[in-house]
Design an enzyme around this catalytic site. Sequence first.
Site, PDB file in Angstrom:
ATOM      1  N   GLU A 149       1.276   5.133 -13.416  1.00 14.75           N
ATOM      2  CA  GLU A 149       0.788   3.753 -13.422  1.00 14.75           C
ATOM      3  C   GLU A 149       1.376   2.938 -12.274  1.00 14.75           C
ATOM      4  O   GLU A 149       2.602   2.851 -12.138  1.00 14.75           O
ATOM      5  CB  GLU A 149       1.155   3.101 -14.759  1.00 14.75           C
ATOM      6  CG  GLU A 149       0.687   3.914 -15.970  1.00 14.75           C
ATOM      7  CD  GLU A 149       1.383   3.511 -17.250  1.00 14.75           C
ATOM      8  OE1 GLU A 149       1.731   2.322 -17.392  1.00 14.75           O
ATOM      9  OE2 GLU A 149       1.580   4.378 -18.117  1.00 14.75           O
ATOM     10  N   HIS A 160      -3.033   1.387 -15.651  1.00 12.54           N
ATOM     11  CA  HIS A 160      -2.383   2.330 -16.554  1.00 12.54           C
ATOM     12  C   HIS A 160      -3.146   3.670 -16.582  1.00 12.54           C
ATOM     13  O   HIS A 160      -3.692   4.058 -17.627  1.00 12.54           O
ATOM     14  CB  HIS A 160      -2.372   1.681 -17.942  1.00 12.54           C
ATOM     15  CG  HIS A 160      -1.521   2.325 -18.988  1.00 12.54           C
ATOM     16  ND1 HIS A 160      -1.710   3.612 -19.427  1.00 12.54           N
ATOM     17  CD2 HIS A 160      -0.491   1.863 -19.717  1.00 12.54           C
ATOM     18  CE1 HIS A 160      -0.823   3.899 -20.367  1.00 12.54           C
ATOM     19  NE2 HIS A 160      -0.072   2.869 -20.552  1.00 12.54           N
TER      20      HIS A 160
HETATM   21  O1  TA6 Z   1       2.821   2.771 -20.061  1.00 17.67           O
HETATM   22  C1  TA6 Z   1       3.518   3.400 -21.106  1.00 17.67           C
HETATM   23  C2  TA6 Z   1       3.380   2.540 -22.360  1.00 17.67           C
HETATM   24  O2  TA6 Z   1       3.960   1.266 -22.184  1.00 17.67           O
HETATM   25  C3  TA6 Z   1       4.002   3.313 -23.527  1.00 17.67           C
HETATM   26  O3  TA6 Z   1       5.175   2.673 -24.001  1.00 17.67           O
HETATM   27  C4  TA6 Z   1       2.878   3.327 -24.578  1.00 17.67           C
HETATM   28  O4  TA6 Z   1       2.976   2.208 -25.420  1.00 17.67           O
HETATM   29  C5  TA6 Z   1       1.639   3.292 -23.673  1.00 17.67           C
HETATM   30  O5  TA6 Z   1       1.983   2.328 -22.676  1.00 17.67           O
HETATM   31  C6  TA6 Z   1       0.326   3.036 -24.369  1.00 17.67           C
HETATM   32  O6  TA6 Z   1       0.247   1.701 -24.805  1.00 17.67           O
HETATM   33  P1  TA6 Z   1      -1.096   1.283 -25.641  1.00 17.67           P
HETATM   34  O7  TA6 Z   1      -0.889  -0.160 -26.002  1.00 17.67           O
HETATM   35  O8  TA6 Z   1      -2.272   1.494 -24.731  1.00 17.67           O
HETATM   36  O9  TA6 Z   1      -1.141   2.240 -26.817  1.00 17.67           O
END
Ligand code: TA6
Length: 289
Positions: A261, A159
């Site tokens: 990601e 991510h």
């Molecule tokens: O990758 C995007 C995502 O799924 C968004 O929906 C947002 O929730 C982000 O990840 C961050 O997630 P986190 O649990 O690290 O705050």
Amino acid sequence: MTLPPSVSLSEELAGYPILDIEHPAVIGRIALNGAHVMEWIPDGHDPVLYMSAEAQFEPGKPIRGGIPVCWPWFGPHPTDTSKPAHGFVRTMIWEIDAARETEKEVEIVLKLQDSAEAKALWPHAFTARLHVRLGASLEVTLQTINTGDTAWSMTGALHTYLNVEDVRKIAIHGLHGTQYVEGRLSSDKRPQHGTIVIDQEVDRLYASDATVIVHDPKWGRELVIEKAGSLATVVWNPWIEKSKRLADLPDEAYPEFLCIEAANAGEDVVTIQPGHEHLLMQRIDVRKI
Ligand code: TA6
């Protein structure tokens, strides 16, 4: 374990060990909490990975920035919302499996195996390793092995938070013509026409294994993001309102980063047979323009 000369271990910043890398070719930092690559500065360039000024460095908490390792599920747990978002390995302490360096790069391998804590969240046997090669490029590979006697299925992502000068002034190339959905809950697939520009909250899952290029004219560089073992790419920026809801992100910080990601998510669910493994790889290169 004896660490190579460019690598040191400290616990001053947080309640868990952090590896600091100071090599002629690269500066880096990796937390054992979540096998989390926090920093990568190739020689001659500005920092490539974004780290929130309000990131929380506490055991059991995910780190807002760098490269969170999301596994064995991406996003909310598919059936039990009491379980942590993006799986549980990003908040567990991994161990150092290997550490070596050459004149051009440093390689660190971190390992995590199933435990009673993990099995309470996901009842399967596994070994995970994160292979990190830091040099002029950054190559991160999540290796997941089914060490049990029954098949299991997983989703996940690397991510990655990328530093940009102003997310409203960049262009994202490479996904033209691919299908995407906005947010995981939508089944409304749409074709991407041309480059992606960020002018609102973007939380898209693209069905693609293509290389992505983030063109940052203000910073005078392009970030080239290649991947393997992934048929889904997530592009995310929280924009204004969602940023205000994130306690570990300054409200005014949303222009400073973009997430690209490498994911196994959406329809890209991976099933691993006993004794088999999956490799999810993302490689980042920096080019001055
Ligand atoms: O990758 C995007 C995502 O799924 C968004 O929906 C947002 O929730 C982000 O990840 C961050 O997630 P986190 O649990 O690290 O705050």
